[in-house]
Design a protein around this motif. Structure first.
Motif, PDB file in Angstrom:
ATOM      1  N   GLY A  52      90.595  28.762  99.150  1.00 45.85           N
ATOM      2  CA  GLY A  52      90.539  27.324  98.902  1.00 45.85           C
ATOM      3  C   GLY A  52      90.860  26.471 100.104  1.00 45.85           C
ATOM      4  O   GLY A  52      91.109  25.270  99.965  1.00 45.85           O
ATOM      5  N   LEU A  53      90.828  27.066 101.311  1.00 40.74           N
ATOM      6  CA  LEU A  53      91.153  26.313 102.526  1.00 40.74           C
ATOM      7  C   LEU A  53      89.940  26.154 103.428  1.00 40.74           C
ATOM      8  O   LEU A  53      90.067  26.098 104.655  1.00 40.74           O
ATOM      9  N   ALA A  54      88.755  26.041 102.835  1.00 43.69           N
ATOM     10  CA  ALA A  54      87.538  25.935 103.637  1.00 43.69           C
ATOM     11  C   ALA A  54      87.582  24.730 104.573  1.00 43.69           C
ATOM     12  O   ALA A  54      87.051  24.764 105.682  1.00 43.69           O
ATOM     13  N   TRP A  55      88.224  23.673 104.143  1.00 39.80           N
ATOM     14  CA  TRP A  55      88.265  22.440 104.932  1.00 39.80           C
ATOM     15  C   TRP A  55      88.994  22.610 106.261  1.00 39.80           C
ATOM     16  O   TRP A  55      88.851  21.780 107.162  1.00 39.80           O
ATOM     17  N   LEU A  56      89.755  23.705 106.425  1.00 45.16           N
ATOM     18  CA  LEU A  56      90.506  23.931 107.658  1.00 45.16           C
ATOM     19  C   LEU A  56      89.724  24.725 108.705  1.00 45.16           C
ATOM     20  O   LEU A  56      90.195  24.879 109.831  1.00 45.16           O
ATOM     21  N   VAL A  57      88.542  25.238 108.344  1.00 48.37           N
ATOM     22  CA  VAL A  57      87.869  26.195 109.242  1.00 48.37           C
ATOM     23  C   VAL A  57      86.497  25.700 109.688  1.00 48.37           C
ATOM     24  O   VAL A  57      85.641  26.507 110.034  1.00 48.37           O
ATOM     25  N   ASP A  58      86.296  24.364 109.698  1.00 47.81           N
ATOM     26  CA  ASP A  58      85.019  23.780 110.122  1.00 47.81           C
ATOM     27  C   ASP A  58      83.860  24.430 109.367  1.00 47.81           C
ATOM     28  O   ASP A  58      82.965  25.042 109.974  1.00 47.81           O
ATOM     29  N   PRO A  59      83.829  24.319 108.036  1.00 49.17           N
ATOM     30  CA  PRO A  59      82.850  25.069 107.248  1.00 49.17           C
ATOM     31  C   PRO A  59      81.406  24.635 107.488  1.00 49.17           C
ATOM     32  O   PRO A  59      80.494  25.463 107.415  1.00 49.17           O
ATOM     33  N   ALA A  60      81.176  23.363 107.786  1.00 43.76           N
ATOM     34  CA  ALA A  60      79.797  22.884 107.926  1.00 43.76           C
ATOM     35  C   ALA A  60      79.078  23.572 109.076  1.00 43.76           C
ATOM     36  O   ALA A  60      77.865  23.822 109.006  1.00 43.76           O
ATOM     37  N   SER A  61      79.803  23.880 110.151  1.00 44.04           N
ATOM     38  CA  SER A  61      79.162  24.555 111.282  1.00 44.04           C
ATOM     39  C   SER A  61      79.016  26.049 111.039  1.00 44.04           C
ATOM     40  O   SER A  61      78.100  26.683 111.565  1.00 44.04           O
ATOM     41  N   ARG A  62      79.912  26.634 110.233  1.00 43.84           N
ATOM     42  CA  ARG A  62      79.841  28.073 109.962  1.00 43.84           C
ATOM     43  C   ARG A  62      78.831  28.394 108.868  1.00 43.84           C
ATOM     44  O   ARG A  62      78.092  29.377 108.969  1.00 43.84           O
ATOM     45  N   TRP A  63      78.849  27.581 107.813  1.00 49.14           N
ATOM     46  CA  TRP A  63      77.996  27.853 106.652  1.00 49.14           C
ATOM     47  C   TRP A  63      77.328  26.536 106.241  1.00 49.14           C
ATOM     48  O   TRP A  63      77.798  25.851 105.314  1.00 49.14           O
ATOM     49  N   TYR A  77      74.905  25.494 104.468  1.00 50.29           N
ATOM     50  CA  TYR A  77      74.496  25.251 103.081  1.00 50.29           C
ATOM     51  C   TYR A  77      75.524  25.770 102.073  1.00 50.29           C
ATOM     52  O   TYR A  77      75.238  25.868 100.890  1.00 50.29           O
ATOM     53  N   GLY A  78      76.698  26.126 102.567  1.00 55.53           N
ATOM     54  CA  GLY A  78      77.729  26.626 101.685  1.00 55.53           C
ATOM     55  C   GLY A  78      77.757  28.135 101.611  1.00 55.53           C
ATOM     56  O   GLY A  78      77.093  28.832 102.399  1.00 55.53           O
ATOM     57  N   LEU A  79      78.524  28.632 100.663  1.00 52.98           N
ATOM     58  CA  LEU A  79      78.676  30.071 100.471  1.00 52.98           C
ATOM     59  C   LEU A  79      78.318  30.441  99.037  1.00 52.98           C
ATOM     60  O   LEU A  79      78.569  29.666  98.114  1.00 52.98           O
ATOM     61  N   ASP A  80      77.751  31.636  98.866  1.00 50.56           N
ATOM     62  CA  ASP A  80      77.591  32.181  97.525  1.00 50.56           C
ATOM     63  C   ASP A  80      78.944  32.721  97.070  1.00 50.56           C
ATOM     64  O   ASP A  80      79.838  32.959  97.896  1.00 50.56           O
ATOM     65  N   PRO A  81      79.129  32.933  95.766  1.00 53.02           N
ATOM     66  CA  PRO A  81      80.436  33.441  95.297  1.00 53.02           C
ATOM     67  C   PRO A  81      80.882  34.724  95.981  1.00 53.02           C
ATOM     68  O   PRO A  81      82.087  34.936  96.165  1.00 53.02           O
ATOM     69  N   ASP A  82      79.947  35.596  96.396  1.00 51.44           N
ATOM     70  CA  ASP A  82      80.345  36.854  97.041  1.00 51.44           C
ATOM     71  C   ASP A  82      80.637  36.686  98.524  1.00 51.44           C
ATOM     72  O   ASP A  82      80.925  37.670  99.217  1.00 51.44           O
ATOM     73  N   GLY A  83      80.578  35.455  99.046  1.00 47.54           N
ATOM     74  CA  GLY A  83      80.885  35.199 100.447  1.00 47.54           C
ATOM     75  C   GLY A  83      79.688  35.188 101.354  1.00 47.54           C
ATOM     76  O   GLY A  83      79.818  34.920 102.558  1.00 47.54           O
ATOM     77  N   THR A  84      78.503  35.451 100.837  1.00 47.13           N
ATOM     78  CA  THR A  84      77.282  35.399 101.634  1.00 47.13           C
ATOM     79  C   THR A  84      76.897  33.943 101.888  1.00 47.13           C
ATOM     80  O   THR A  84      76.935  33.129 100.957  1.00 47.13           O
ATOM     81  N   PRO A  85      76.508  33.603 103.117  1.00 47.56           N
ATOM     82  CA  PRO A  85      76.064  32.220 103.352  1.00 47.56           C
ATOM     83  C   PRO A  85      74.886  31.864 102.447  1.00 47.56           C
ATOM     84  O   PRO A  85      73.936  32.642 102.302  1.00 47.56           O
ATOM     85  N   THR A  86      74.952  30.706 101.827  1.00 48.97           N
ATOM     86  CA  THR A  86      73.902  30.260 100.899  1.00 48.97           C
ATOM     87  C   THR A  86      72.658  29.854 101.666  1.00 48.97           C
ATOM     88  O   THR A  86      72.739  29.239 102.745  1.00 48.97           O
ATOM     89  N   LEU A  87      71.495  30.197 101.107  1.00 48.79           N
ATOM     90  CA  LEU A  87      70.231  29.785 101.696  1.00 48.79           C
ATOM     91  C   LEU A  87      70.000  28.299 101.440  1.00 48.79           C
ATOM     92  O   LEU A  87      70.624  27.705 100.557  1.00 48.79           O
ATOM     93  N   PRO A  88      69.115  27.655 102.200  1.00 47.06           N
ATOM     94  CA  PRO A  88      68.851  26.224 101.974  1.00 47.06           C
ATOM     95  C   PRO A  88      68.479  25.945 100.515  1.00 47.06           C
ATOM     96  O   PRO A  88      67.740  26.712  99.893  1.00 47.06           O
ATOM     97  N   TRP A  89      69.019  24.869  99.978  1.00 47.77           N
ATOM     98  CA  TRP A  89      68.760  24.491  98.581  1.00 47.77           C
ATOM     99  C   TRP A  89      68.806  22.983  98.461  1.00 47.77           C
ATOM    100  O   TRP A  89      69.303  22.288  99.328  1.00 47.77           O
ATOM    101  N   GLU A  90      68.268  22.467  97.360  1.00 48.72           N
ATOM    102  CA  GLU A  90      68.276  21.026  97.116  1.00 48.72           C
ATOM    103  C   GLU A  90      69.033  20.746  95.833  1.00 48.72           C
ATOM    104  O   GLU A  90      68.901  21.472  94.874  1.00 48.72           O
TER     105      GLU A  90
END
Length: 975
Positions: free
Chosen positions: A949-960, A962-975
């Protein structure tokens, strides 16, 4: 007269003209005057006779609706104005019919008449009325009451208070109608005293309520539905009527005799059993598999019981109190509350445990009916105060209950876990919405901490008492020297053993339940949700091995009792709704049952918060929440949890689902969006809608936004609306607005009002503004007033000011006074000052006092040692703090090792801190790995931080991106 202008030189209306006909004639005269037409021109345009129009203007005739439509068009009236005239015309006709039916001579009943009637029915003397007013906090002389009864218009506030006194002693069946009669006399009579121009009925009603007169006028007369609290408050302000007294009258009028809503909630304490109030039973060792019945094991008093008993005695003496016991699960909090109220049971006190349909809803439905000498039982107070929107309403209602002398004495007893208390009392960062402002101010200064373990003295008492209580003897033997007697009595160790030894399917269900509770879903949980969520916690081979009835077997396994107490997951039986407004209409199909629900055991809920804090739930969990959860606050909590873990796709869908089912926070977010896009009118309307639904937070939030824009006038208006509706903390915001606008006198007056009403932070906040502006003398005065009002932190702020001014003896005296009042921060600062002065012996004593007071932050003293170069002494103090449970001390130790080049030692301490529950340590550890070139190891730790729950501390927008899937895989582009 035929050529005179229609609005000039009217003859006076007859003195005995009935009030509705008088209102109609006055309104018609005003419109005729504004038209500028002569009477002849008006008759020609309307196609009516001169006599008909003249008689209508003089109150001698009531026109037909067809005639009035024609006349209104001729006068050029708009739709609201014509609606007003039509309604007044109908009221006049109804009044005429009633007079003919009852033989009325046309004289109208005014407020003095109604008060005289009420006094006869109540049978109270003037002295008795004065005495009752004094008990309500309004001391008045007998002669003042007599004057008020004769001429109530001279002091309408006192007249309404007299009315409420008289209504309170009437038979229950007569109270509602009596209150409604006075209420409608006040509102329908008020426009007559306004005059013409902007005070006309339809303009007053529109400006006051934000609704058209055609909508508002029908709500003011007999037989019509009562207007809402928001509408009444708005009208009262516009008509210069006493807001709170009128709202109390409106609520009394809304109570229906003979229903649950007219009965005081709760029942005598002696009629409750402790198990009904969620006190944990304890099994007899000689009866394995059976519970302890209704008997409880012998009670062992501890230090917190003495503090609680003092509060109960003070309440019994007539002073309303709120006390919340803070401690981990199964530490004896609820049992301590039960023991404390036994002295009140002997005095005939009642106890109310608001529970159904949900805990916060039950409070809001019944709090206005709570009688004096009642205990309000809020076990697991987080369920009442945390739900978005509703929690703030509950806090405001409880504050109002406690702060009104006429409602007391009242004792509000609650329990809460430390992490929930931290969540409710945390101050938001600058610019962030303050979601728990009222809960924070309600709780601060009203908590008693319950330790996890019994002291050696308490354990010795247990050994003596155990000679006659086999349950106590067994628990004392099992707990040995660790002092965890309460946990053993509640079967906590057996629950953990059952969790670890459960079948795969049962453990998957428990993991889903633990994750749901730690992410904010209310307990109990729907079985359908748990069943679907559990599948993702199993590997493919494990899932393939499940039998067809795996879910049924898992729930049966988890529901089996543990040493006579409820099992890890126990079934909750939902009672059918029986309250007015929730019953099925005759002949309609029965409502669909929400299905079976199960409650996770308290101890396992807390255990899961630590054991699973680094885990992100699988996709099945989020999907089950989206599919099966229906409470807006549960969906909102999951959406927020998904966002904190950067599961953006699920956060989006869960937030949208929350809005679909009625998330109040969605409405508040919409208010912010309208305001930010410049749609101020739309923002006002939406905030008013939220307030109509009982959520004054939207009004307060909009006031804050207007204040930030520099629109102090609008901010004041919105804050006053929130304050009028019972949001006392809006007064603090209004005081802040006035201070920023330069009205220092008005700001101070409102801050004192807020402090008198129970917001002890108001004066301190104002003092901080004065201090920031450099007005030191004014700030010190306000800090002293805040301290006198019970704000211990104000003493610390005052001490800071004395210290900054170079008055170290004065500062130390104030710190010492704050420490005597339980201010642990003051002890820490005193220790620092003594150390700076070279008095190391006193420093050690003060640091130990801070630790003994459950303050695990002798970090300040340790930091001072570190700055002074005493690294060994600093490390010893950090270790002492860490042993007391302060994982931040572990982090500082790790930083010290890192600074000295001991990277392996630093990593070990960071890992230990993370395992102890400080997930921030993961980020520090990841940064260390990254600095040494271990990018893969760093990324793994950054992902773990996001899972926690500390994604906001690790610069998430540059790492992932489009976000992350529940299993930790980077999410593919979505709308």
């Amino acid at each position: 007269m035929s050529e005179q202008r229609a609005g000039r030189r009217f003859k006076p209306l007859p003195a005995n003209l009935p009030p509705a006909r008088k209102r109609f004639a006055l309104e018609l005269r005003r419109y005729a005057a504004e038209s500028g037409l002569t009477l002849r021109e008006l008759t020609e345009r309307a196609g009516m006779s001169l006599s008909s129009i003249s008689r209508a203007l003089n109150g001698d005739r009531i026109l037909t609706e067809a005639q009035l439509q024609s006349l209104g068009q001729s006068l050029g009236l708009n739709e609201p104005q014509l609606d007003t005239l039509l309604f007044l015309c109908r009221q006049a006709k109804s009044e005429t019919h009633a007079q003919h039916k009852h033989g009325d001579d046309g004289a109208s009943e005014d407020l003095a008449d109604r008060l005289a009637t009420l006094r006869r029915e109540a049978g109270l003397s003037v002295r008795e009325i004065a005495d009752r007013l004094s008990l309500m906090g309004t001391p008045v002389a007998k002669s003042t009451v007599e004057r008020t009864l004769r001429a109530p218009d001279r002091s309408l506030l006192l007249a309404l208070q007299v009315a409420n006194v008289l209504i309170d002693v009437l038979p229950e069946a007569d109270r509602g109608p009596a209150a409604e009669g006075v209420f409608r006399i006040i509102l329908t009579g008020a426009p007559l005293h306004i005059g013409t121009g902007e005070g006309s009925a339809h303009l007053v009603l529109h400006a006051g309520s934000g609704k058209s007169a055609s909508v508002m006028l029908p709500t003011l007369y007999a037989g019509a539905a009562l207007p809402s609290d928001v509408t009444v408050a708005a009208l009262a302000r516009k008509l210069d009527l006493p807001v709170q007294a009128l709202l109390a009258l409106r609520r009394a009028a809304a109570a229906k005799p003979g229903t649950e809503h007219s009965q005081p909630p709760g029942r005598p304490i002696r009629e409750w059993s402790p198990l009904e109030l969620e006190v944990h039973p304890a099994p007899y060792p000689s009866r394995p598999g059976r519970g302890g019945g209704t008997e409880l094991p012998t009670y062992i008093p501890r230090a917190h019981d003495q503090t609680l008993a003092e509060a109960v005695r003070d309440t019994a003496a007539g002073n309303s109190q709120m006390v919340v016991l803070v401690g981990s699960a199964s530490t004896g909090k609820t049992r301590a509350c039960w023991e404390a109220v036994q002295s009140l049971a002997e005095q005939g006190w009642r106890l109310w445990h608001p529970f159904n349909p949900t805990r916060p809803e039950a409070v809001l439905e019944g709090v206005d009916r709570v009688q004096p000498r009642t205990v309000v039982w809020l076990n697991e107070a987080q369920h009442y105060l945390l739900p978005p929107g509703l929690g703030e309403q509950v806090a405001a209602a409880l504050h109002d209950l406690l702060s009104r002398p006429d409602r007391g004495p009242i004792l509000v007893l609650g329990t809460v876990w430390p992490d929930y208390l931290a969540q409710l009392t945390a101050v938001p960062a600058s610019g962030e919405p303050d979601l728990h402002a009222q809960a924070r101010r309600l709780l601060i200064g009203r908590t008693i901490f319950v330790p996890d373990t019994f002291t050696p003295e308490a354990m010795r008492s247990a050994e003596v008492l155990a000679q006659s209580d086999p349950r106590l003897a067994e628990a004392a033997a099992q707990s040995g020297t660790n002092g965890r007697l309460a946990q053993y009595l509640a079967s906590a160790p057996q629950l953990v053993d059952r969790y670890h030894t459960s079948t795969l399917a049962a453990r998957a269900v428990l993991h889903a339940a633990m994750d749901a509770c730690r992410l904010g879903v209310s307990n109990p949980l729907p079985q359908s949700f748990l069943t679907d969520a559990a599948t993702g916690y199993l590997t493919d081979p494990e899932y393939d091995m499940l039998t067809e009835d795996w879910a049924e077997q898992a729930f049966a396994e988890l529901a089996r009792p543990v040493a006579g107490n409820p099992g890890p997951l126990s079934r909750v039986r939902n009672r059918p709704a029986t309250r007015p407004g929730h019953s099925q209409a005759p002949g309609t199909a029965p409502m669909r049952s929400p299905g079976a629900t199960f409650r996770l055991a308290d101890y396992l809920e807390q255990y899961g918060r630590i054991a699973r804090q680094l885990q992100c739930p699988p996709a099945s969990f989020w999907h089950a929440g989206y599919t099966h959860l229906t409470a807006p606050e549960d969906l909102y909590s999951l959406a927020r949890a998904a966002y904190d873990r950067y599961r953006l796709q699920w956060a989006h869908y869960l937030r949208r689902r929350a809005a679909e089912v009625g998330d109040d926070h969605g409405l508040i977010r919409l208010v912010r969006m309208r305001e930010e896009t410049g749609d101020r009118f739309g923002a006002d309307e939406l905030a008013r809608q939220a307030a109509d639904a009982g959520d004054t937070f939207a009004l307060r939030e909009l006031a804050r936004m207007r204040e930030a824009e520099g629109d102090y006038e609008s901010a004041q208006s919105l804050a006053r609306q929130a304050a009028d509706l019972g949001d006392v903390f809006a007064l603090t915001g209004l005081a802040r607005t006035l201070e920023a606008a330069g009205d220092h006198f008005g700001a101070e007056r409102l801050a004192r009002q807020a402090a008198d009403a129970g917001d002890t932070f108001a004066l301190r906040e104002l003092a901080q503004m004065r201090e920031a502006a450099g007005v030191r003398s004014g700030a010190e005065t306000l800090y002293r007033q805040a301290a006198d009002a019970g704000d211990g932190h104000a003493l610390i702020r005052l001490a800071h000011m004395r210290e900054a001014a170079g008055d170290r003896p004065g500062a130390e005296a104030l710190y010492l006074k704050a420490a005597d009042s339980g201010g642990r921060q003051a002890l820490i600062r005193l220790a620092q000052m003594r150390e700076e002065a070279g008095d190391f012996d006193t420093t050690e004593v003060l640091a130990r006092q801070a630790a003994d007071a459950s303050d695990t932050r002798p970090l300040a003293t340790a930091r001072a040692r570190e700055v002074a170069g005493d690294y060994a002494g600093a490390e010893a103090l950090y270790l002492q703090a860490a042993d007391a449970g302060d994982d931040f001390a572990l982090i500082r130790l790790a930083q010290m090792r890192e600074e000295t080049g001991d990277r392996s030692g630093a990593e070990a301490l960071y890992l230990k801190a993370a395992e102890a529950g400080n997930t921030f340590a993961l980020v520090s550890l990841a940064q260390m790995r990254e600095e040494t070139g271990d990018r893969s190891g760093a990324e793994t730790l950054y992902l773990k931080a996001a899972d926690a729950g500390l994604a906001w501390l690790v610069d998430p927008a540059s790492r992932w991106p489009y976000g992350l899937d529940p299993d930790g895989t980077p999410t593919l582009p979505w709308e």
